[in-house]
Scaffold this motif. Structure first.
Motif, PDB file in Angstrom:
ATOM      1  N   ASP A 484       0.822  -1.213   0.000  1.00 48.70           N
ATOM      2  CA  ASP A 484       0.000   0.000   0.000  1.00 48.70           C
ATOM      3  C   ASP A 484       0.858   1.265   0.000  1.00 48.70           C
ATOM      4  O   ASP A 484       0.432   2.302  -0.506  1.00 48.70           O
ATOM      5  CB  ASP A 484      -0.920   0.002   1.225  1.00 48.70           C
ATOM      6  CG  ASP A 484      -1.908  -1.151   1.188  1.00 48.70           C
ATOM      7  OD1 ASP A 484      -2.224  -1.618   0.078  1.00 48.70           O
ATOM      8  OD2 ASP A 484      -2.347  -1.588   2.268  1.00 48.70           O
ATOM      9  N   SER A 516      -8.740   6.413  -0.210  1.00 46.71           N
ATOM     10  CA  SER A 516      -9.087   5.048   0.212  1.00 46.71           C
ATOM     11  C   SER A 516      -7.851   4.282   0.699  1.00 46.71           C
ATOM     12  O   SER A 516      -7.905   3.535   1.678  1.00 46.71           O
ATOM     13  CB  SER A 516      -9.748   4.295  -0.941  1.00 46.71           C
ATOM     14  OG  SER A 516      -8.840   4.171  -2.027  1.00 46.71           O
ATOM     15  N   ALA A 518      -5.165   5.710   2.038  1.00 44.01           N
ATOM     16  CA  ALA A 518      -4.781   6.306   3.317  1.00 44.01           C
ATOM     17  C   ALA A 518      -5.640   5.761   4.453  1.00 44.01           C
ATOM     18  O   ALA A 518      -5.142   5.504   5.563  1.00 44.01           O
ATOM     19  CB  ALA A 518      -4.886   7.818   3.233  1.00 44.01           C
ATOM     20  N   LYS A 519      -6.936   5.595   4.193  1.00 42.53           N
ATOM     21  CA  LYS A 519      -7.808   5.001   5.209  1.00 42.53           C
ATOM     22  C   LYS A 519      -7.448   3.542   5.475  1.00 42.53           C
ATOM     23  O   LYS A 519      -7.531   3.063   6.610  1.00 42.53           O
ATOM     24  CB  LYS A 519      -9.269   5.106   4.772  1.00 42.53           C
ATOM     25  CG  LYS A 519      -9.806   6.537   4.761  1.00 42.53           C
ATOM     26  CD  LYS A 519     -11.244   6.564   4.289  1.00 42.53           C
ATOM     27  CE  LYS A 519     -11.799   8.003   4.295  1.00 42.53           C
ATOM     28  NZ  LYS A 519     -13.199   8.053   3.797  1.00 42.53           N
ATOM     29  N   LYS A 520      -7.043   2.842   4.414  1.00 42.37           N
ATOM     30  CA  LYS A 520      -6.644   1.444   4.577  1.00 42.37           C
ATOM     31  C   LYS A 520      -5.384   1.330   5.433  1.00 42.37           C
ATOM     32  O   LYS A 520      -5.247   0.397   6.233  1.00 42.37           O
ATOM     33  CB  LYS A 520      -6.416   0.821   3.199  1.00 42.37           C
ATOM     34  CG  LYS A 520      -6.135  -0.668   3.218  1.00 42.37           C
ATOM     35  CD  LYS A 520      -5.979  -1.204   1.801  1.00 42.37           C
ATOM     36  CE  LYS A 520      -5.685  -2.696   1.811  1.00 42.37           C
ATOM     37  NZ  LYS A 520      -5.506  -3.225   0.433  1.00 42.37           N
ATOM     38  N   MET A 521      -4.447   2.272   5.274  1.00 45.38           N
ATOM     39  CA  MET A 521      -3.229   2.273   6.083  1.00 45.38           C
ATOM     40  C   MET A 521      -3.457   2.845   7.479  1.00 45.38           C
ATOM     41  O   MET A 521      -2.548   2.814   8.310  1.00 45.38           O
ATOM     42  CB  MET A 521      -2.135   3.083   5.367  1.00 45.38           C
ATOM     43  CG  MET A 521      -1.571   2.403   4.139  1.00 45.38           C
ATOM     44  SD  MET A 521      -0.138   3.275   3.443  1.00 45.38           S
ATOM     45  CE  MET A 521      -0.949   4.713   2.753  1.00 45.38           C
ATOM     46  N   LYS A 522      -4.656   3.452   7.727  1.00 44.13           N
ATOM     47  CA  LYS A 522      -5.020   4.022   9.028  1.00 44.13           C
ATOM     48  C   LYS A 522      -4.030   5.111   9.458  1.00 44.13           C
ATOM     49  O   LYS A 522      -3.571   5.164  10.603  1.00 44.13           O
ATOM     50  CB  LYS A 522      -5.093   2.925  10.098  1.00 44.13           C
ATOM     51  CG  LYS A 522      -6.138   1.871   9.814  1.00 44.13           C
ATOM     52  CD  LYS A 522      -6.166   0.801  10.888  1.00 44.13           C
ATOM     53  CE  LYS A 522      -7.216  -0.260  10.569  1.00 44.13           C
ATOM     54  NZ  LYS A 522      -7.244  -1.322  11.598  1.00 44.13           N
ATOM     55  N   ASN A 523      -3.705   5.965   8.501  1.00 46.52           N
ATOM     56  CA  ASN A 523      -2.780   7.077   8.753  1.00 46.52           C
ATOM     57  C   ASN A 523      -3.609   8.357   8.773  1.00 46.52           C
ATOM     58  O   ASN A 523      -4.093   8.822   7.736  1.00 46.52           O
ATOM     59  CB  ASN A 523      -1.712   7.132   7.656  1.00 46.52           C
ATOM     60  CG  ASN A 523      -0.557   8.029   8.024  1.00 46.52           C
ATOM     61  OD1 ASN A 523      -0.734   9.023   8.717  1.00 46.52           O
ATOM     62  ND2 ASN A 523       0.632   7.681   7.545  1.00 46.52           N
ATOM     63  N   LEU A 524      -3.773   8.943   9.957  1.00 46.80           N
ATOM     64  CA  LEU A 524      -4.625  10.117  10.097  1.00 46.80           C
ATOM     65  C   LEU A 524      -4.043  11.334   9.383  1.00 46.80           C
ATOM     66  O   LEU A 524      -4.777  12.133   8.790  1.00 46.80           O
ATOM     67  CB  LEU A 524      -4.847  10.427  11.578  1.00 46.80           C
ATOM     68  CG  LEU A 524      -5.569   9.334  12.389  1.00 46.80           C
ATOM     69  CD1 LEU A 524      -5.691   9.761  13.843  1.00 46.80           C
ATOM     70  CD2 LEU A 524      -6.951   9.057  11.808  1.00 46.80           C
ATOM     71  N   CYS A 527      -4.781  11.024   5.734  1.00 41.92           N
ATOM     72  CA  CYS A 527      -6.201  11.263   5.452  1.00 41.92           C
ATOM     73  C   CYS A 527      -6.518  12.762   5.493  1.00 41.92           C
ATOM     74  O   CYS A 527      -7.226  13.286   4.608  1.00 41.92           O
ATOM     75  CB  CYS A 527      -7.067  10.508   6.472  1.00 41.92           C
ATOM     76  SG  CYS A 527      -6.959   8.705   6.334  1.00 41.92           S
TER      77      CYS A 527
END
Length: 573
Positions: A484, A516, A518-524, A527
């Motif tokens: 990712d 999408s 960035a949300k998958k990597m959970k990086n605020l 995002c």
């Protein structure tokens, strides 16, 4: 007959010319045979002083005066053998032997026969040498055959080194390797076309591992036969292709230096080939390690030493990468990783680096995460317009602001025509290096990194369409290896090219894909950064929409005014 000169002869006008400068031995009117003998003797004198080029010139002058002089031919053959030109020496001594055999009666010289056998031996023709020496033994006997018998003993030792019982296994291994190479070579297929045309030769690309392997074999080969002098041969090999040694703008000295380097390197290579023919490398290894267990022990110890040293180097590389990441030196980190992965890791096999796949993933993931941390929301943006704000978010250069800030100097700007563009030259070198690495990349993650670097290079060179295509290919490779990080970085390159070209609709779709991920990597932070970019892009889209509406209304008003003016003119008429 009277010795006195006549009156007409005494009053004759002298020739209107400067007397030629003659050397002492040229004053007397020597015959051509005598002059040829003098030149030949001078050649032997200079050869004893090791001035071979001067000696060869004198012997050539002797043969120019008397081409069928067997003695001068033998002397030139000896001189050429001393200079390492055995094939040419063989032609001279063979010609001298033929001249003696054509005489009536035929003359058979043991000295010339031995000279021919020595020239054959130094030309690496061992079978022909053995035949010639046996023929010499049949022709001559007693004292004249002693020299040929000694040469046959040396030749027998060479044959024993090449084809003895102890070297049976290495010879079989070498023959099998040669047969496998011949079987793997592609066979030439003739075309059915009758038109004779020049076929294009396919350029053969060698992998970095194969280049390193060949360099290593060359060093081992030179060190085996030249001992410590192999360092000089390696240095001479590099000097042949060094432009600083023989620059092109030095018309006279460059040609001389290049010719000198080529002749010296050719002499060294000829010497190593002669030594290799007389005793091959596998025979030398067999003599050095008479016991197979000792040879295997030394080979295993060497392998373990290289493995441990490689392991220590790998840990040092990882420590350096972490240190550069903490210091925030992203440019130095990129150059360091490119040098390590392109020049060091590619030359290591799986036997030396069993953890090569894991190390490759770790290094490229370090670089990807370091680059992702760059995409952060700036605390303050001085630019307030939509497109310029978007360029500032992506940290792209803004040409308008640069043009406003630069001041014109008082001096006259005289345009100078440069023959080379440094930016284009740098781009071409970087692209060639990355494309060469792409041919031999093993893992999808490595191909994703290389394609991303190519896309970034095209973006910096302002070729935006090529940057988008390369980034799309990098995105496919990153999806193949489930990375990712590199998928997001590839999308960022596409976003930058769309932002520069002002393609807001495509930029909107690409930013949605990036959000999408960035949300998958959970990086605020990512995002938040992407959402700000989406909002700025929406403002740019609204601004373009309003601009197009105002432009359409102005065109409609102008067309309406033209129509009313035309109706008024018709009514007046």
């Amino acid at each position: 007959m009277s010795t006195r000169l006549s009156v007409s002869e005494s009053l004759q006008v002298p020739a209107a010319a400067v007397k030629p400068h003659l050397r002492p031995w040229e004053i007397a009117a020597w015959s051509p045979d005598r002059q040829a003998s003098i030149h030949s003797d001078w050649g032997m004198f200079f050869s004893r002083q090791r001035r071979f080029s001067t000696a060869l010139g004198y012997v050539d002058n002797s043969l120019d005066l008397e081409p069928f002089n067997a003695r001068a031919l033998v002397r030139r053959s000896q001189l050429k053998r001393t200079m390492g030109l055995a094939p040419e020496a063989l032609k001279d001594c063979a010609k001298a032997e033929d001249l003696l055999l054509r005489r009536q009666p035929p003359v058979i010289s043991p000295h010339i026969s031995l000279e021919v056998s020595d020239a054959l031996y130094e030309s690496n023709r061992l079978e022909d040498t053995k035949m010639k020496l046996h023929g010499h033994l049949r022709r001559f006997s007693s004292v004249q055959a002693i020299a040929a018998a000694k040469r046959l003993n040396v030749l027998g030792e060479n044959y024993h080194d090449v084809l003895s019982d102890e070297t049976t296994i290495p010879v079989q291994r070498m023959v099998k390797r040669m047969m496998d190479r011949l079987a793997n070579q592609p066979k030439e297929v003739k075309d059915t076309c009758d038109v004779v045309s020049i076929t294009e030769k396919e350029e053969r690309h060698l992998s970095p591992l194969e280049k390193a392997r060949r360099d290593r074999y060359f060093k081992i080969y030179s060190a085996t036969y030249l001992n410590k002098a192999w360092v000089d041969v390696e240095f001479l090999k590099k000097l042949r292709s060094d432009p600083n040694v023989h620059p092109e703008h030095w018309k006279e000295s460059s040609v001389h230096l290049k010719k000198l380097l080529e002749s010296n390197y050719k002499s060294a290579r000829t010497l190593t080939k002669m030594l290799h023919t007389r005793c091959p490398m596998y025979a030398l290894h067999q003599q050095k390690y008479p016991n197979e267990a000792l040879y295997n022990k030394q080979k295993d110890e060497n392998l373990y030493r290289i493995q441990h040293q490689t392991r220590r180097n790998i840990y040092k590389i990882l420590r350096t990468i972490r240190l550069l990441i903490r210091a925030g030196e992203l440019d130095k980190l990129t150059v360091f990783i490119e040098g390590v992965m392109g020049d060091y890791v590619t030359t290591k096999t799986q036997r030396l680096m069993p953890w090569k796949f894991e190390f490759t993933n770790e290094v490229y993931n370090y670089l990807g995460l370091a680059r992702i941390n760059e995409y952060k929301t700036p605390s303050k943006i001085s630019v307030q317009q939509g497109r310029q704000r978007l360029l500032a978010l992506f940290r792209l250069p803004n040409k308008n602001t640069k043009a406003e800030n630069t001041k014109r100097p008082n001096t006259l700007n005289i345009p100078r025509s440069d023959t080379t563009d440094p930016k284009a030259e740098k781009f071409m070198k970087q692209a060639a290096r990355l494309e060469n690495r792409m041919r031999f990349a093993e893992y999808p993650l490595e191909r994703a990194y290389l394609l991303h670097e190519l896309a970034q290079a095209h973006l910096e060179y302002n070729s935006f369409d090529a940057a988008c295509s390369m980034a799309r290919r990098a995105l496919d490779e990153a999806d193949q290896c489930n990375s990712d990080v590199w998928s997001f970085l590839s999308l960022m390159v596409i976003c930058k090219s769309h932002a520069i070209l002002g393609k807001v609709e495509r930029l909107k779709d690409t930013l949605a894909e990036a959000l999408s991920l960035a949300k998958k990597m959970k990086n605020l932070n990512l995002c938040l950064f992407i959402e700000i970019c989406i909002r700025v892009n929406l403002e740019e889209m609204d601004l373009k929409r309003l601009t197009s509406i105002e432009w359409g209304s102005k065109r409609h008003r102008s067309s309406g005014l033209l129509l009313t003016e035309g109706e008024d003119r018709d009514q007046i008429a």
